[in-house]
Design a protein around this motif. Sequence first.
Motif, PDB file in Angstrom:
ATOM      1  N   THR A  60       0.848  -1.193   0.000  1.00 23.50           N
ATOM      2  CA  THR A  60       0.000   0.000   0.000  1.00 23.50           C
ATOM      3  C   THR A  60       0.877   1.234   0.000  1.00 23.50           C
ATOM      4  O   THR A  60       1.789   1.342   0.828  1.00 23.50           O
ATOM      5  N   THR A 219     -12.428   3.314  -2.926  1.00 22.00           N
ATOM      6  CA  THR A 219     -13.032   2.469  -1.891  1.00 22.00           C
ATOM      7  C   THR A 219     -13.571   3.256  -0.705  1.00 22.00           C
ATOM      8  O   THR A 219     -14.270   2.679   0.132  1.00 22.00           O
ATOM      9  N   GLU A 230      -8.087   0.793  -4.188  1.00 22.47           N
ATOM     10  CA  GLU A 230      -7.482  -0.521  -4.398  1.00 22.47           C
ATOM     11  C   GLU A 230      -7.242  -0.703  -5.898  1.00 22.47           C
ATOM     12  O   GLU A 230      -7.911  -0.083  -6.716  1.00 22.47           O
ATOM     13  N   GLU A 243      -0.930  -2.655  -4.537  1.00 25.72           N
ATOM     14  CA  GLU A 243      -2.196  -3.275  -4.161  1.00 25.72           C
ATOM     15  C   GLU A 243      -3.230  -2.222  -3.774  1.00 25.72           C
ATOM     16  O   GLU A 243      -4.423  -2.376  -4.055  1.00 25.72           O
ATOM     17  N   ALA A 244      -2.774  -1.143  -3.138  1.00 22.04           N
ATOM     18  CA  ALA A 244      -3.703  -0.128  -2.654  1.00 22.04           C
ATOM     19  C   ALA A 244      -2.988   1.200  -2.482  1.00 22.04           C
ATOM     20  O   ALA A 244      -1.751   1.264  -2.437  1.00 22.04           O
TER      21      ALA A 244
END
Length: 535
Positions: A60, A219, A230, A243-244
């Motif tokens: 992240t 999100t 995400e 991933e995020a």
Amino acid sequence: MTDSRSLLPSRPASRRLVSSALAALAALATGVLLAGCTSAVGEQSATSGSGSQGPVEGGTLRVAATTDHVPASVFGQSSDVGNTLIGLVYDSLVEYPQDSLDAQPSLATSWEVAEDGRSITLQLRNDVTFHDGRPFTSEDVRFSIETFADPAWAVQVQRTAAAVIGFDTSDPHAITLEFAHPLSNILDLLDIVPIVDSESFPGLKEASTYNGTGPFRFTGWRPGTGMTFERNEDYWKGAPDLEAVDVSVVPDAQAQVAGLRSGQYDLALGVTPRDVETLAQDPKFDVHDFEGATQQQYLGFQLKNRDLQEVRLRQAIAYAVDRERIVEELYRGSAVASGLPWSPSSPAYDEEKGQTYARDVAKAQQLVAELGDVPTLPLQFAAGQPAGETIAQIVQANLEEIGLEVELKPTEFAQMYKQLVGAQFEGLWIFGHTYAQYTPATLTVSAFPFNAAHNASNFVDEQYRADSDASWKVADPASAEAEELFDRVNDHIVDNVWLTDLVTSHPRVVTTSAVHGIDYSKRTELLLDEAWKDQ
């Protein structure tokens, strides 16, 4: 005039595989250098980090942003969080490189402008879906441009979008746009407008749903706190490595620096130039310069204020401001001082005219003496923004030197933006603008400070509007005719000085040395589709 671009057919190969292969080849040669990294120490650390030799999947990215999202002006380039949202969630039809106006394919694979400049036909990708799985079609292009044409959204390219008066969407993978007149900046519009989904649009209005075709899915938004994303596993360019993304609202620049040092954040958008200099010497951090995505700071004059209706007062203020001091003290030399709005790469850039109001205290004092007593002038700036606060203090000192008293009025950012859109400032104000890196007509028919039809200063001049509109309607912005019109526009700005530009700078973003592959759009939006992070 015709213009055509094309993409290779079919879905692109995974960038992860391509990037890994390129990284391996580069490592065999001289090592991998992070594009856009300007710190020599940072460039070295970009290859060291955790010993990584190429993109790593996962993780992240934690981003510190200065200003929170403003839902009512989501398309207005009104905040750090809002700009990041647009850059991550949405795609546009074309993409400008940072350093040129040579549009490149994006959701449009190719295009052709009609000989008379009154229409453009675009071929669209047929392998793109929105985040909810619905296929992207020509109807989405129509809806997006019509949305930008709606005055309710207060977007700065509203007039250009409204000049698109016809849509042929009979082919879901092609569209023809018809214009009210030739549009010199049509590709600007197609770069700036994000393609939005009509079916989920009510959620966009409520700031609960942002359904795009971009590399990351929205999100959640925590007002005053931040926003989360995400990765889009089905992104048409290939799924991002990250991933995020977690964006936090951190208005205080020193708190952003402290968060970088403590490992709380991986990337900071609001580090001051002085702290950038310090962090650039530390191998744990990298500094990324994005020179084509220029930004300007300016000093505006509200012409509904009776005192500021006197052009000699506005000229005196323009002469008094010490732009070079702003460049050195605030930007540490990494900016250009000019009284005109254009980026140095703009066809309208005129270095000599840009120095018309180079600091001249004696001339400013003479003009003030001619006017007699001038009441205290209010000067608004965005509270908590280091650039605005510093410039306001310098301007206040400069004006005191020529006999003018200024009352500093820090104002919440959202309120500043509302006053900008509604032309409701009290007297003087300091704010930033962009669009100077695009076709010049985009600034003068679109940007709130310069819009010849209605601007934040309430400046009205029929000849300025006529020349601005004429340059907008010249199909080729590089032609001699357009150049002559840009020159006249510059004369209007210099002679009437309803605002005076101060400096042109570019984004300088600081990351830890574990972060790689970040980019910025010409629209000044953070791009992370090719970013990755050492694990």
